[in-house]
Design an enzyme around this catalytic site. Structure first.
Site, PDB file in Angstrom:
ATOM      1  N   SER A 140     -24.035 -29.353  43.575  1.00  0.00           N
ATOM      2  CA  SER A 140     -24.316 -27.946  44.072  1.00  0.00           C
ATOM      3  C   SER A 140     -24.501 -26.951  43.079  1.00  0.00           C
ATOM      4  CB  SER A 140     -22.892 -27.453  44.909  1.00  0.00           C
ATOM      5  OG  SER A 140     -22.773 -26.114  45.094  1.00  0.00           O
ATOM      6  N   TYR A 153     -13.285 -26.799  45.477  1.00  0.00           N
ATOM      7  CA  TYR A 153     -14.631 -27.366  45.215  1.00  0.00           C
ATOM      8  C   TYR A 153     -15.421 -27.201  43.988  1.00  0.00           C
ATOM      9  CZ  TYR A 153     -19.230 -28.141  47.336  1.00  0.00           C
ATOM     10  OH  TYR A 153     -20.584 -28.333  47.653  1.00  0.00           O
TER      11      TYR A 153
END
Length: 333
Positions: A140, A153
């Site tokens: 990401s 996360y």
């Protein structure tokens, strides 16, 4: 007829993982599907079969190394030697850090980060003796730039990137034919925003611009077949990564001002009602790759095409550098 490619996808019952399984199935692959929920796995297996692939579903919690290793062994017994392993499984807690219980943070880390480590180790144990194979880490933009409300996360993706870099050095040192790559994604329209444990008052959403999971799936498929170190998907990913390198103080101030409200819709949300942190949320879903943001989501990324052709990152880098220089010039004037 050529032998089918054997691929393993973790987190395959929904979201990006489900889309990735479908993408490989379109190309005739044999796909080993790993996730916790049986109904979602069965639906993903039907998708693979319907699209021309061969499916084998295996229920496992990627936070448990023994379970992941057993899954890898059984998949090879059923489908043959694993050519490609894709670490995609994730879960998270959507909250301010001080509101996250230690047990919750640990669980999110074990799934999202250690799940990738365990998958990588299971794949390496089988690929290294053969001196071939590819491991894809689904990353990401948040592997480079942490944002508010997503400390579990972001921390896991940062850790995944560190592990990935160490492993690449080790493989190069050994002269191994095993390849490891990482695909850095933008905000995706996946069901995670319905199923994450959220402690915020309103329904969570990805940071816009938002992309459909099929965009990620095409990028993962490409990365699995080309020896590129990393692939950035979407101009927002490139801007985030390069902008943070050039002016992290500016990114921090901007995100502090905009990203808390910007990651919540106007809808009220009971984030504990359907949270998948400790137990799978497993309705009998037939279309569970996408979330609820279809009307806002892009179905393709011009940048991803350019990047696959070695142009996207350079163009975006020039744009980011020019914008940062202009801002600094204005601030000094």
């Amino acid at each position: 007829m050529a032998e089918r490619e054997v691929v393993v996808v973790t987190g395959a019952s929904g979201g990006v993982g489900r889309a990735v399984a479908r993408e490989f199935a379109k190309h005739g692959a044999a796909v080993g599907l790993i996730a916790r929920g049986k109904a979602g796995l069965d639906a993903a297996a039907r998708d693979v079969s319907d699209l021309g692939g061969v499916a084998f579903a295996y229920q496992a919690d990627v936070a448990d190394f023994d379970a992941v290793n057993a899954a890898a062994g059984t998949i090879e017994e059923r489908l043959g030697p694993i050519d490609i392993w894709i670490n995609n499984a994730m879960t998270t807690v959507f909250a301010f850090l001080d509101d996250v219980d230690p047990r919750e943070f640990e669980r999110a880390t074990r799934v999202t980060y250690l799940g990738a480590v365990w998958g990588t180790k299971a794949a390496l144990a089988r690929m290294m003796p053969r001196d071939r194979g590819t491991i894809v880490q689904v990353g990401s933009a948040l592997a480079y730039r942490g944002i508010p409300l997503q400390a579990p996360y972001c921390g896991a993706k940062h850790a995944m990137k560190g592990m990935f870099e160490s492993l690449r050095c080790e493989l190069r040192h050994r002269g191994s034919g095993v390849h490891v790559t990482m695909v850095q994604l933008p905000g995706m329209n996946t069901p995670q925003f319905d199923h994450c444990l959220s402690k915020m008052p309103r329904h969570p959403m990805p940071v816009p611009p938002i992309y459909e999971p099929e965009v990620a799936a095409r990028a993962v498929y490409w990365s699995a077949h080309h020896r590129r170190r990393e692939l950035y998907v979407g101009f927002p990913t490139v801007y985030t990564i390069l902008g943070n390198k050039l002016a992290p103080w500016l990114a921090e101030r901007y995100l502090a001002r905009t990203a808390v409200d910007g990651q919540q819709t106007d809808q009220r949300f009971d984030g504990a009602a359907a949270a998948n942190l400790f137990e799978p949320v497993d309705p009998d879903h037939d279309e569970d790759s996408r979330g609820i943001f279809d009307d806002q989501s892009h179905r393709r990324s011009e940048q991803a095409w350019l990047s696959r052709h070695r142009l996207g990152s350079g163009l975006a880098a020039a744009a980011v550098a020019g914008g940062a220089a202009a801002l600094l010039t204005r601030r000094r004037a």
